[in-house]
Design a protein around this motif. Sequence first.
Motif, short mmCIF file in Angstrom:
data_model
loop_
_atom_site.label_atom_id
_atom_site.label_comp_id
_atom_site.label_asym_id
_atom_site.label_seq_id
_atom_site.Cartn_x
_atom_site.Cartn_y
_atom_site.Cartn_z
N SER A 114 -24.25 13.62 -27.08
CA SER A 114 -24.78 13.11 -25.83
C SER A 114 -25.89 14.04 -25.34
N PRO A 115 -27.05 13.48 -25.04
CA PRO A 115 -28.13 14.33 -24.52
C PRO A 115 -27.91 14.72 -23.06
N SER A 116 -26.85 14.18 -22.45
CA SER A 116 -26.67 14.38 -21.01
C SER A 116 -26.03 15.71 -20.67
N ASN A 117 -25.46 16.40 -21.68
CA ASN A 117 -24.75 17.64 -21.34
C ASN A 117 -24.85 18.64 -22.48
N PRO A 118 -24.83 19.95 -22.13
CA PRO A 118 -25.03 20.99 -23.15
C PRO A 118 -24.04 20.93 -24.30
N LEU A 119 -22.80 20.52 -24.03
CA LEU A 119 -21.81 20.47 -25.12
C LEU A 119 -22.02 19.24 -26.00
N GLY A 120 -22.72 18.23 -25.49
CA GLY A 120 -22.95 17.02 -26.28
C GLY A 120 -21.75 16.11 -26.38
N VAL A 121 -20.73 16.36 -25.55
CA VAL A 121 -19.50 15.56 -25.66
C VAL A 121 -19.65 14.23 -24.93
N LYS A 122 -18.84 13.28 -25.35
CA LYS A 122 -18.78 11.97 -24.70
C LYS A 122 -17.34 11.69 -24.31
N GLY A 123 -17.18 10.91 -23.25
CA GLY A 123 -15.83 10.65 -22.75
C GLY A 123 -15.10 9.65 -23.62
N VAL A 124 -13.90 10.01 -24.06
CA VAL A 124 -13.26 9.22 -25.10
C VAL A 124 -11.89 8.66 -24.68
N GLY A 125 -11.50 8.90 -23.45
CA GLY A 125 -10.15 8.52 -23.03
C GLY A 125 -9.86 7.04 -23.04
N GLU A 126 -10.89 6.22 -22.97
CA GLU A 126 -10.63 4.79 -22.78
C GLU A 126 -10.98 3.92 -23.99
N VAL A 127 -11.73 4.47 -24.93
CA VAL A 127 -12.20 3.61 -26.03
C VAL A 127 -11.08 3.06 -26.90
N GLY A 128 -9.96 3.77 -26.96
CA GLY A 128 -8.85 3.27 -27.78
C GLY A 128 -8.27 1.99 -27.21
N THR A 129 -8.25 1.90 -25.90
CA THR A 129 -7.70 0.71 -25.25
C THR A 129 -8.71 -0.42 -25.20
#
Lengths: 772, 169
Positions: free
Chosen positions: A716-731
């Motif tokens: 993700s270009p939005s944050n230094p760690l490059g992480v994306k939120g993943v809590g909901e994609v499984g559902t």
Amino acid sequence: MIGARLVRVEDERFLRGEGRFVADISLPFMTEAFVLRSPHAHARISRIDIGPALALDGVQAVVTAADLPARLPPIPCRIPTHGNMEPFLQPVLCRDVARYVGEPVAVVVASNRAMAEDGAERIAIDWQPLPAVADAIAGLKPDAPAVHDAGNVASRWGFDLGNVETALSEAAVTVRQTFGIQRHTAMPLETRGLLAVYDGARRMLEVHGPTKVPHTNHALLARMLQVSTAEIRFIEPDVGGSFGARGEFYPEDFLIPWLALRLRKPVRWIEDRLEHFAAINHSRESRFEVTAAADAEGRLTAFDVKLVADLGAYIRTHGDVVPSHAAASFPGPYRVRNYRVAAVAALSNKTPSGTVRAPGMFEANFARERAVDMLADKLGIDPAEIRRRNLIRREEMPWRVGTESVRRPIIFDSGDFSFVFERAVSEFDRTALPRSASGTIRRGRGICALVEPSAFGAFESARVEVDGEGFVHVVTGATSQGQGHETSLAQVAAAVLEVPIDRIRVRHGDTGLIRFGGGTYASRAAVMAGNAVHAAAVAVKAKALRTAAQKLEVAEEDVRLADGRFELAGTPEVNITFAAIARLLAPGNAELLQSPTVANIADNDGLTASCHIRGVPSGTSVFAVHLAEVAVDVETGQVAVERYLVAADVGRAINPRIVEGQLIGGVVQGLGGTLLEEIVYDAEGQLQTGTFADYLLPSVHDAPAITAMVIEHALSPSNPLGVKGVGEVGTSGAAAAIGNAVARALGVPAAINALPLTPERVIAATCAGPVP
Amino acid sequence: MKLFSVTLVVNGRAVTLRVEARQSLADALRGELGLTGTHLGCEHGVCGACTVLLDGEPVRGCLLLAVQTEGTEVTTIEGISPPAGLNELQESFRRHHALQCGYCTPGMVLSLHALLARDPTADEEAIREAISGNLCRCTGYLPILQAALHVAQSNRLKRADTSSTQSSA
Ligand code: FES
Ligand code: FES
């Protein structure tokens, strides 16, 4: 440390039975509260007599709306909405008219819970039942009873992008279908609860039990009680799951602290399961009328959607955000520029609703992906192929959908959708077992492609501190309901400070420890709290480095961090530990006070840093593919999910084990919403599902073999760690993938259009026609 | 309210409880003995969060009345936990990320503990059956199955080891 599959630091206490959930906390002289709720879907209260209840031994207080502070406002909406929600907001206790089964009418406080219940039984209420709206769509008819004086529609809005009419008229194929998504909810295994205690002499109200957004609710409670925020402290205990529903400001979140204040005694309220069914936010109930079009090559050319969401009896903290997300994100991962939606947030005499894991997205993905499959079928194109032809391309990022939700534009920040798509499909093919139809069993495969916008919210806060013993304290404004933030946030701090994980203590959900906090929702914790902790840890490290250089009297560039100490490059025996720097930086440190170099170390306020990081309005966007293989017994209507794969590009995984856990757990929750879970009301608005015997949650027998592919491809270009939120994609994609698989298995592309896919619906579908 | 006296053994120690007739075993364990590792998820016998062992067999602490447990031996999660750290099954849960919120966890661990005591090399079918009455809303169950299978597998290896030592002796 980032990227390590560490076992979780919080596990030991839970495994030993030493978790501390709110019902595990008790205090001397504690009283217990019971909330008396409306047994009617819609009824006027003509008289309440609390006398007999008050007379009962052990009962210490009975309150009704008449006892509430004058001018107490209803519970406000905390999110921008598509209309004025004021007329529909919920009061903490109903005054004249109850609008759903379960609406709080009175609270009884007694020495223990059983006595409080006995007391509640003696409250006499004269009810005058009114006609109820049991179904929001029926409630839109002109002659329907009115849920509120202001009517049965909370808001209407829409988007009209490109030219839908032209696209429809020029299309090679169109499909038109109405999809229904049933009312269900999060159903965490622990019910809600609060314990409030007021120390009147010190003017301090402590509330145990808040979660999700404690800082937001803390400020709101202070406002409603008209006291200083300094007089209230919220403390998050261990929390047995939330999945979006728990931790919002509910009526009890005012009532219990207010009662503790009034009675000057600890008051505990622990919800029971039946109460939970009637009181917790419900979600997802909606109807999508979809027209989808494609050209002869299978290029999707238009989506035209009419959406009605049933939000229940009141507008709660989340306003109309659930249908708002659905309407804004309906086009999904496809390059469709002609999109029109007309949305209605409607009211009914049922429990109010709010967000549940993948709010609006689970629903929209089901409707869109079913429609895409129907188009594929008409065109004679393979379902994977039609998606392949329409995915947004890497070079088109960032992709602006052109819609917005809660005043934030929907923008996909990054992604290589085709890359993830092909990996998912080939992995599912590679691991396929040779199986086919036999006897009454039909098999089918279903696919869903989706983008999950995540990590919303204005900001997050963190403080990182090293103490004189070299322990690292991490305080986050986020909360934890089981996600494992005590581990993942420790990993982030450990990665920066290069200290072992067992030297780090993560604290969360406590307004007494950190002044500001965003909270945990919208898959935001890893992104927002992760980056806030990262920023604070980087600041601590810089401060330590600066101090070390001054103390060692060398240049900053020559100092290295190694093994928990700062040393002179090339001369490791010249060094200073984190702990020593922390002691040096403590205010009043003797050495500093005596030292002539005191002026060199101006910031002797401890080895600590606080950071408040801003969120990106459009958050992060996770592309995911769901693939399901089902076996349907056409005689019994039973659907068994035999194999499942979910692949998600998470940008960067702080702890892949935790990410996999989120994906797998999310899939099984989505499977529940697809096959089993439904909150049922009868035509009078009576709640029919009040136990786990009526409302079925997935058990171990329902859990299929699931492959979770955690792909770290598009940071993700939005944050230094490059992480994306993943809590909901499984559902998010479960209903779409399983629904498509069942439709394929049965060979009835149009017949699977209402959830949950109960045996009755499946059998009806095998007889071809759509069923109600 | 009339109180009844019940004497039983909890986690290896004899205790006498003074309880109301309507009090469940789970409430008594939590409220009278402070054993809060026994959780309540539904109080109507479906979720399994309140699972405890009664004379070694898993039972629903929410359905059993405390007064019915006279003379029995009750084991809770606190009773099977070592003085510090984790036992083999608990450790396997941790290694396999078989818990998230931890609310179902004590019940899950006790159901599997009882199974593995009876059938140390239980297969997947038996493991599924053993926790078929324990709901978990977080994990999706698969990691829990893996955690239990891992212990069963290592028991199998231990058994093979012992038998090979015996045959070589
Ligand atoms: S609390 Fe006993 S089975 Fe749910
Ligand atoms: S870990 Fe949360 S219910 Fe099982």
